[in-house]
Design an enzyme around this catalytic site. Structure first.
Site, PDB file in Angstrom:
ATOM      1  N   LYS A   1      38.354   9.619  -2.693  1.00  0.00           N
ATOM      2  CA  LYS A   1      36.964   9.388  -3.093  1.00  0.00           C
ATOM      3  C   LYS A   1      36.725   9.980  -4.486  1.00  0.00           C
ATOM      4  O   LYS A   1      37.521  10.802  -4.947  1.00  0.00           O
ATOM      5  CB  LYS A   1      36.025  10.029  -2.070  1.00  0.00           C
TER       6      LYS A   1
ATOM      7  N   TYR B   1      25.784  23.803 -33.901  1.00  0.00           N
ATOM      8  CA  TYR B   1      24.345  23.593 -33.698  1.00  0.00           C
ATOM      9  C   TYR B   1      23.634  24.900 -33.339  1.00  0.00           C
ATOM     10  O   TYR B   1      24.157  25.719 -32.583  1.00  0.00           O
ATOM     11  CB  TYR B   1      24.122  22.649 -32.498  1.00  0.00           C
TER      12      TYR B   1
HETATM   13  C1  LIG Z   1      36.030  15.167   1.100  1.00  0.00           C
HETATM   14  C2  LIG Z   1      36.276  15.212   2.523  1.00  0.00           C
HETATM   15  C3  LIG Z   1      37.459  15.773   3.049  1.00  0.00           C
HETATM   16  C4  LIG Z   1      38.471  16.488   2.206  1.00  0.00           C
HETATM   17  O1  LIG Z   1      38.049  17.797   1.964  1.00  0.00           O
HETATM   18  P1  LIG Z   1      38.940  18.834   1.111  1.00  0.00           P
HETATM   19  O2  LIG Z   1      38.216  20.103   1.196  1.00  0.00           O
HETATM   20  O3  LIG Z   1      38.966  18.291  -0.273  1.00  0.00           O
HETATM   21  O4  LIG Z   1      40.261  18.839   1.729  1.00  0.00           O
HETATM   22  C5  LIG Z   1      37.683  15.668   4.394  1.00  0.00           C
HETATM   23  N1  LIG Z   1      36.799  15.090   5.210  1.00  0.00           N
HETATM   24  C6  LIG Z   1      35.631  14.564   4.753  1.00  0.00           C
HETATM   25  C7  LIG Z   1      34.686  13.957   5.726  1.00  0.00           C
HETATM   26  C8  LIG Z   1      35.329  14.615   3.404  1.00  0.00           C
HETATM   27  O5  LIG Z   1      34.173  14.104   2.963  1.00  0.00           O
END
Ligand SMILES: *Cc1c(COP(=O)(O)O)cnc(C)c1O
Length: 821
Positions: free
Chosen positions: A492, A716
């Site tokens: 993701k 800046y």
């Molecule tokens: C993002 C996510 C993960 C992975 O989590 P990490 O801490 O990056 O390993 C697992 N399960 C769900 C539902 C997530 O949204």
């Protein structure tokens, strides 16, 4: 070299009766690397993470007929014309075969071990000695329990010198590599901290490495390195030692002085009493030391080979990686500047093929003459043509006299040019479009001119992503799990900033079970790029059911409203049993059904046929910290209960999963049927695990250096004033690239030539300024924002946030460059 299969059976100690009379010449350990099925002997290796037996049926279909196995499967009965050599340990059988092969050749063999520089020393030796010997050597860094036997297997009657490297990460490994290489001359480069996890001490590791040299005539090492010298003494190897030294004028190779200039180094030395001066085109200490190792080995092997001082000045740097870059007109470029020989061509072609996607990229090879191969060009190019055809190359562009002469053996779209310039000036050079181009040439053809012209010109700021590190981290977590536990890799948010497509492709290749994205569009992109493994969509939108169903993406379902909508959409289209994933909220209070909803969920699902539950899961809110362990335990218990209730209610089995990366690290006991790997894949451990590798490096270059007088202000709003005459470097990365503005005015640091330097002044949109007064820095030097030596976690700590945010903040305009080592 060919072996009768009966002979192989004899060597590895299996029964020879009932075998079909075949001959083999290729040892295959990875089913994906198949190119010559009839001549291949497949070794069905079992590793922590995979089992070669799974690929036998597939290979049989592709006409492989010879297999070394440790388990007899019922499916073998249907393969009556195949040979199955049954052994207890397949890897040992491979090693035995290679050991036997090595024994047939009475040639000098140089064995190289040590923590760093093995490949460089090997390649330097090759460059320095290829005129005097016909050399066989390890391809790339093939130095493992598998790589060594495969390397040694290449020796044939024509070779007059072997150079092989050996790397180990555990005690007892060298014992198995020693007889395979059986070196007559040993080189130990140095001993560092790498691969230390499995050894009680550095001394133990060093002694283990030295056991490679038990039967050597000579051992070459840096005599000024007291640690190695002591180990050699403890191992009772002193009588074979050939130590070079900068301090001991009695040493057989005494280095009197090392003088660095601009981009060269001059080495004054005494070789067996003769004074000599060599100039080499490097100035870094590692290269200098590597060259001296080579001198010492050459001196022992063939003293006259060091006479030609010229060839030292022509040494070329060893490029170790395959780069993938975006090219012009939607082309992808794979650059392989590693030595051009047929073995490394084979590896590069495999890499090219694995990058090839269902979308219509044509595969093109730009190849130069292969020099110093020791084979007659006619048979060499026949072999190359055969290989290239089997690797499904659509088009070859050959450059060099030999290719012009023997080019007719290629049966595909082809064109040939005498010189690189001829090709660049040709009309066809301007016609590249939608191609996956592998560029592979011997150095003096200067193919970098080709790749520079074909590369899409981009911003100097890039995010480099190491695909091998991804694979390493993936296998690291896999090794913590039971072999049957499935893995979802979370890609993701553009794969936590690293770029989802290249990663997904790599993970698919390594047989990851599931991918997960946040929204349907991300999944659709992956499908377009040819990703075929199942994909879970974590936040399916009500407006995106079309995209979802058309791309066969599997939604997370977290509410009755979403469940109804999914049932409605699937039934309306006449779809049945569409896979969905039920999310239960066990305390995170983000999305999810409550445990008490389960009976109603079951009831609803049993009354319809549009969807079927593929998996049920929940998410832990605090798996990374012991502070929350009581709460985590409550979540785990709640989930165990709710998921069991769901299965009972549905009357079928579903996949159950709850662990994220930190969960795998700390609660592996609760892996259930599947786990969801996220941040750990990208090299960041929530609980401080040591075995992960850095994946992403955000880097840029110095555009300009200004001398700023004491008292002037920078940037800046005049927020920083220099308090001495200063040198200020300007680098092309700003907050629009994802460099957080809170790092302004000394709040953050970057890494230049190994030194930390503070950011000075306010960070601008597209640039910022760095104080380089205290270090040696030049315009064009590389600047690291985060990476191996400046970890993301350090940046996130400074900003009081988490590594996830730093990684996902790198702007899409920053180009991602992928590479393998
Ligand atoms: C993002 C996510 C993960 C992975 O989590 P990490 O801490 O990056 O390993 C697992 N399960 C769900 C539902 C997530 O949204």
């Amino acid at each position: 070299m060919e072996y009768a299969i009966k002979e192989v059976a004899g060597i590895i100690g299996t029964k020879t009766d009932k075998l079909h009379d075949n001959t083999i010449s290729i040892l295959l350990t990875d089913s994906r690397r198949l190119s010559f099925p009839e001549q291949s002997l497949f070794f069905a290796l079992k590793t922590k993470t995979n089992d070669g037996h799974k690929y036998i049926a597939e290979l049989y279909k592709l006409r492989v007929r010879n297999f070394v196995v440790s388990t007899i499967l019922p499916e073998f009965d249907a393969m009556a014309d195949a040979n199955f050599l049954v052994v207890k340990d397949v890897q040992k059988a491979l090693q035995k075969l290679a050991t036997n092969h090595r024994k047939r050749f009475n040639i000098p063999v140089i064995g190289i071990t040590g923590s760093n520089g093995k490949t460089i020393v090997k390649e330097f030796l090759y460059q320095l000695l290829h005129n005097e010997f016909n050399i066989v050597r390890s391809p790339r860094s093939y130095n493992s329990q598998l790589g060594v036997p495969l390397s040694v297997w290449q020796i044939n009657e024509k070779h007059t010198l072997g150079i092989f490297e050996a790397g180990i990460s555990q005690p007892d490994e060298m014992e198995r590599l020693q007889p395979i290489i059986a070196p007559t001359i040993g080189i130990i480069t140095n001993i560092g901290e790498a691969h230390q996890e499995n050894f009680v001490s550095t001394t133990q590791k060093c002694l283990e490495k030295l056991s490679l040299f038990n039967d050597c005539e000579a051992i070459i090492y840096d005599g000024d390195n007291a640690f190695i010298a002591n180990c050699i003494e403890s191992a009772c190897l002193s009588h074979k030692a050939i130590a070079w030294s900068r301090t001991d004028s009695e040493a057989p190779l005494f280095i009197e002085s090392i003088r660095k200039k601009e981009n060269k180094t001059t080495i004054h030395c005494t070789l067996l009493g003769f004074n000599r001066v060599y100039t080499i085109p490097f100035t870094d200490d590692a290269s200098i030391e590597n060259v001296i190792h080579c001198m010492a080995a050459m001196l022992y092997l063939k003293p006259t080979s060091v006479n030609d001082e010229e060839k030292f000045s022509h040494l070329e740097p060893v490029a170790m990686r395959l780069d993938v870059k975006q090219g012009i007109n939607n082309c992808l470029l794979i650059n392989d500047t590693y030595n051009s020989d047929i073995n490394s061509l084979d590896i590069a072609l495999d890499f090219q093929q694995s990058r090839r996607v269902e979308k219509k990229l044509k595969s093109t090879l730009i190849l130069s003459d292969i020099l110093q191969s020791g084979t007659l060009p006619k048979s060499l190019y026949k072999k190359v043509a055969d290989l290239v055809r089997r690797k499904k190359v659509d088009r070859i562009i050959g450059i060099g006299r030999d290719l012009c002469e023997y080019g007719n053996v290629f049966e595909m779209e082809k064109e040939f040019y005498l010189k690189t310039e001829d090709f660049i000036k040709s009309p066809s050079f301007r016609k590249f479009k939608d191609e996956l181009i592998l560029i592979k040439g011997s150095r003096h053809f200067h193919f970098e001119q080709i790749s520079e012209l074909l590369e899409k010109k981009v911003h100097e700021t890039i995010l480099e992503v190491n695909l091998d590190a991804i694979v390493h981290n993936f296998n690291y977590y896999r090794s913590k799990l039971k072999p049957e536990t499935k893995m979802v890799c979370m890609v993701k948010a553009f794969a936590y900033g690293a770029g989802s497509y290249e990663l997904a492709k790599t993970l698919q290749e390594h047989r990851c079970d599931y991918l997960a994205v946040a929204v349907a569009d991300e999944g659709a992109e992956l499908r377009k790029e040819g990703i075929s493994i199942p994909i879970i969509v974590m936040n399916p939108e009500f407006s995106s059911f079309n995209v979802l169903l058309e791309n066969h993406l599997e939604p997370e379902v977290y509410s009755f409203r979403l469940l109804e909508a999914m049932i409605h959409e699937t039934e309306r289209r006449g779809i049945t049993s569409y896979p969905i994933h039920i999310k239960i909220d066990t305390g995170m209070h983000r999305l999810g059904f409550q445990p008490e909803d389960i009976p109603a969920v079951c009831e609803r699902i049993k009354k319809q046929s549009g969807v079927a539950v593929r998996s049920v899961f929940s998410h832990l809110a605090g798996s990374d910290s012991y502070i929350f362990d009581d709460f985590t335990q409550q979540q785990l218990d709640k989930f165990a209960k709710a998921s069991a209730e769901l299965e009972t209610g549905l009357e079928y089995n579903v996949i159950k999963h709850i662990l994220n990366s930190a969960g795998i690290e700390r609660f592996a006991k609760y892996q259930m049927d599947m786990v969801r790997l996220g941040i750990g894949l990208y090299g960041v451990s929530a609980s401080g695990q040591k075995g992960l590798r850095n994946v992403s490096t955000l880097k840029t270059t110095i555009l300009q250096i200004q001398n700023v007088p004491n008292g002037d202000s920078i940037g800046y709003s005049r927020m920083s004033f220099v308090k001495r005459d200063s040198r200020i470097a300007i680098i092309p990365i700003g907050y629009a690239d994802g460099l957080n503005r809170h790092f302004s005015n000394g709040g953050g640091e970057v890494l230049i030539n190994g030194h930390r330097c503070p950011i000075i002044g306010n960070i601008c949109m597209d640039a910022c300024m760095i104080d380089v007064t205290d270090i040696d820095a030049h315009e064009g030097d590389s600047v690291i924002i985060f990476g191996e030596d400046l970890p993301v976690s350090e940046l996130s700590d400074k900003l009081k946030t988490i590594p996830y945010e730093i990684l996902t903040s790198v702007s899409p305009r920053v180009k991602r460059v992928y590479y393998r080592e």
